[in-house]
Design a protein around this motif. Sequence first.
Motif, PDB file in Angstrom:
ATOM      1  N   HIS A  81     -18.806  -4.356   1.031  1.00 35.89           N
ATOM      2  CA  HIS A  81     -17.954  -4.022   2.175  1.00 35.89           C
ATOM      3  C   HIS A  81     -18.702  -4.330   3.474  1.00 35.89           C
ATOM      4  O   HIS A  81     -19.912  -4.067   3.575  1.00 35.89           O
ATOM      5  N   ALA A 102      -5.469  -3.690  -1.151  1.00 38.37           N
ATOM      6  CA  ALA A 102      -5.504  -2.350  -0.555  1.00 38.37           C
ATOM      7  C   ALA A 102      -5.358  -2.420   0.961  1.00 38.37           C
ATOM      8  O   ALA A 102      -6.030  -3.206   1.627  1.00 38.37           O
ATOM      9  N   GLY A 103      -4.448  -1.583   1.487  1.00 39.67           N
ATOM     10  CA  GLY A 103      -4.269  -1.499   2.932  1.00 39.67           C
ATOM     11  C   GLY A 103      -3.340  -2.529   3.532  1.00 39.67           C
ATOM     12  O   GLY A 103      -3.042  -2.476   4.723  1.00 39.67           O
ATOM     13  N   LYS A 146      -8.003   0.213  10.630  1.00 44.71           N
ATOM     14  CA  LYS A 146      -7.839   0.993   9.396  1.00 44.71           C
ATOM     15  C   LYS A 146      -7.486   0.081   8.228  1.00 44.71           C
ATOM     16  O   LYS A 146      -8.059   0.202   7.138  1.00 44.71           O
ATOM     17  N   PHE A 158      -9.807   1.676  -2.623  1.00 47.25           N
ATOM     18  CA  PHE A 158     -10.891   1.826  -1.645  1.00 47.25           C
ATOM     19  C   PHE A 158     -11.755   3.041  -1.978  1.00 47.25           C
ATOM     20  O   PHE A 158     -12.992   2.958  -1.974  1.00 47.25           O
ATOM     21  N   ALA A 177      -6.572   6.578   3.240  1.00 49.79           N
ATOM     22  CA  ALA A 177      -7.386   5.740   2.346  1.00 49.79           C
ATOM     23  C   ALA A 177      -6.602   5.428   1.072  1.00 49.79           C
ATOM     24  O   ALA A 177      -5.862   6.262   0.564  1.00 49.79           O
ATOM     25  N   THR A 178      -6.760   4.210   0.579  1.00 51.55           N
ATOM     26  CA  THR A 178      -6.093   3.811  -0.660  1.00 51.55           C
ATOM     27  C   THR A 178      -6.963   4.172  -1.858  1.00 51.55           C
ATOM     28  O   THR A 178      -8.182   4.342  -1.726  1.00 51.55           O
ATOM     29  N   GLU A 236     -10.510  -1.916   7.267  1.00 52.63           N
ATOM     30  CA  GLU A 236     -11.463  -1.112   6.496  1.00 52.63           C
ATOM     31  C   GLU A 236     -11.064  -1.053   5.023  1.00 52.63           C
ATOM     32  O   GLU A 236     -11.902  -1.183   4.130  1.00 52.63           O
ATOM     33  N   GLN A 237      -9.756  -0.845   4.769  1.00 53.07           N
ATOM     34  CA  GLN A 237      -9.272  -0.705   3.399  1.00 53.07           C
ATOM     35  C   GLN A 237      -9.342  -2.006   2.615  1.00 53.07           C
ATOM     36  O   GLN A 237      -9.635  -2.016   1.417  1.00 53.07           O
TER      37      GLN A 237
END
Length: 697
Positions: free
Chosen positions: A557, A498-499, A533, A34, A30-31, A536-537
Amino acid sequence: MSQLLTLLQKETHLQPNHIKNILHLLDEGATIPFIARYRKEMSGGATDEQLREFERIYIGAKKLLERKDEVSRLIAERATLTTKLKQLIEDAPTLRVLEDIYRPYKEKKATRATQAIERGLTPLANLLMGAQLTKEALKSEAKRYVKGEIKSVDEALLGAKDIIAERYAENLKEREILRGVMLRNGTLEVKAAKKFDKDGVYKNFVGKSERIAYIPSYRYLAIMRGAKEGELSVKISIDETRVYENIKRYKIAQDASSSKEIVFEAYKDGFKRLLLPSIEREVHSEIKERSDKQAIEVFGKNLTQLLMTPPVSKKVLLGVDPGFVSGCKLAVIDEDATYLDSDVIYPTKPKADYENSKRKVVALVKKYNIEGVAIGNATASRETQEFFTRLNEEGLNLPFSVVSEAGASVYSASKIAQEEYPQLDVTIRGALSIVQRLRDPMATLVKIDPKSLGIGQYQHDVNQKLLKKRLDDVTEDVVNRVGVDINSASFSLLNYVAGVTPSVAKNIVQYRQENGAFKKKSELLKVKGLGKKAYEQMAGFIRIKDAKDILDNTGVHPESYDVARVVQKLDLEHIEIAQVAQKLGVGEATLRDIVKELQKPNFDPREELEAVPFREGLVDIKMLHEGSFVSGVIRNITDFGAFVDIGLKNDALLHISKISQKRVAHPLELLSINQYLPKVEVIAVEYEKQKVSLSLV
């Protein structure tokens, strides 16, 4: 793990369950943006800034624990790792203390003491430190060691003294005491070195001394730059007489006879030759670390404010890169920052052509309905402002803003600029960068190395690895706080979402080019290399302006869309957060964020800040005198003050002492980058040096 959790709880003051959750999230990939935005219940509502600090402490704590294990292993291989020593290692609060514990057990290069030990003089050294010997007895004992490489009693005693000196210099307690004395009471003395220029930039530092405990970070960095360039000589001084008195009082037996003087000489040698230089290096390292941290922190806050500068939206704008011989380069962009047109005019000497320059500008204004102008603040800026002021006096009514062009030339010649505008000349790209900074500072400035932006202090003197990490973190946090339009964002901007990795950013741009604009967020899962993944981020931080589902144009989100659709049907102004959160099985912090997003879809947090002003006039340094009042825009903030663009070639200095009648610990308490100062007093003008000093007091 228990040691790590204890360390983290002590340093961060977070609850143990939140610490465990954050560590688990980080381990999962996870970032920080996030976690800060979409895992508030798990992190205890920690902000991105708090999480960055947590990450720094976590990395430091891991490094300390790993080094403790390594030190224990190394000592066990070379000596006896006693229970007491093991406990001492486990209790070491910092790497520096740990290295002091390990120092006596390190594998050393050949020293005077190691040579003496190899020659068998350790018993003599022990005898000198503990016995009460007469002169005759001392010589008699030393004579026993006159053999092999040792040719005389004096050589034997000298070797024993070397052993005592090194023992003293490596003593954990003595090192701690001297380090503390130097940090609290030490004085930094600055003298001229061989290359000193008496009229140079370091002339005001020579002959000065200052307490280590109080020296500002910016002054220390400046002094050490002078030392590096060979102009300054630097030394840390302490009261050595007091050290010697303490050695006589506490290190040497008072009833010692002839050995007393020899042992004192050994301690004195250990202090001057070994301990003092070693601790001085460590203290310099500590001050440097402290100064770097302060400078990097100021740089980070400046960058945050710069990137958070509100965009000038819904306007067609003209960018002007001023110049004398090569003329002023013009570039026009539309409301979406898309390039439209360009030209070159010569409104200034030596090729001044006012009428033709006026004709070209008026033609562009009429053709594209231009509503504002961004003028670069470097060479020929003042003369270019005069040109546009004259146009306005003649009825054009075209407001202009002076924009810092720091780094514009770096961008215009960069690979990124070549890929974005391959058809444009490098000079036009510079004008384009200037106007796009006014249109959307964040989207434009992420394409430029922050060190080229003209903000902060002594950025080239600090730890470059730490500086880059801080600037990358700041940029990532700001970009994700604002949100990114997935259908217009450049590769450079997407790279900070992010991500998103550089390869995924390129693939997003390529997918957009081949398939057209994204219609919904879930379509991102079709992008090559963008898995669940990464989605999601990043999903919460992107926006799709023309999406059919309004939620795709918010910071809600996708994992919370079902909850958001229920909340949409409620009275958002009078919603009972606790009650609804429990009913929907969602955290209260998450629900508050959902409500906020639904109340203001596509909200840009930069809109809450003061916009960059358009100007109506300018000043000439010849018109200024003590007591004049001017307006200006803050371009840079340092520990000692702010630099204000008042329309001249050089920015004016607003010293920290002139910001407020009340005491100000740091200019950032009251000032910010790009802040407009409508009325500020001129308190000093140096016409030859083109320097102006200002005051708000």
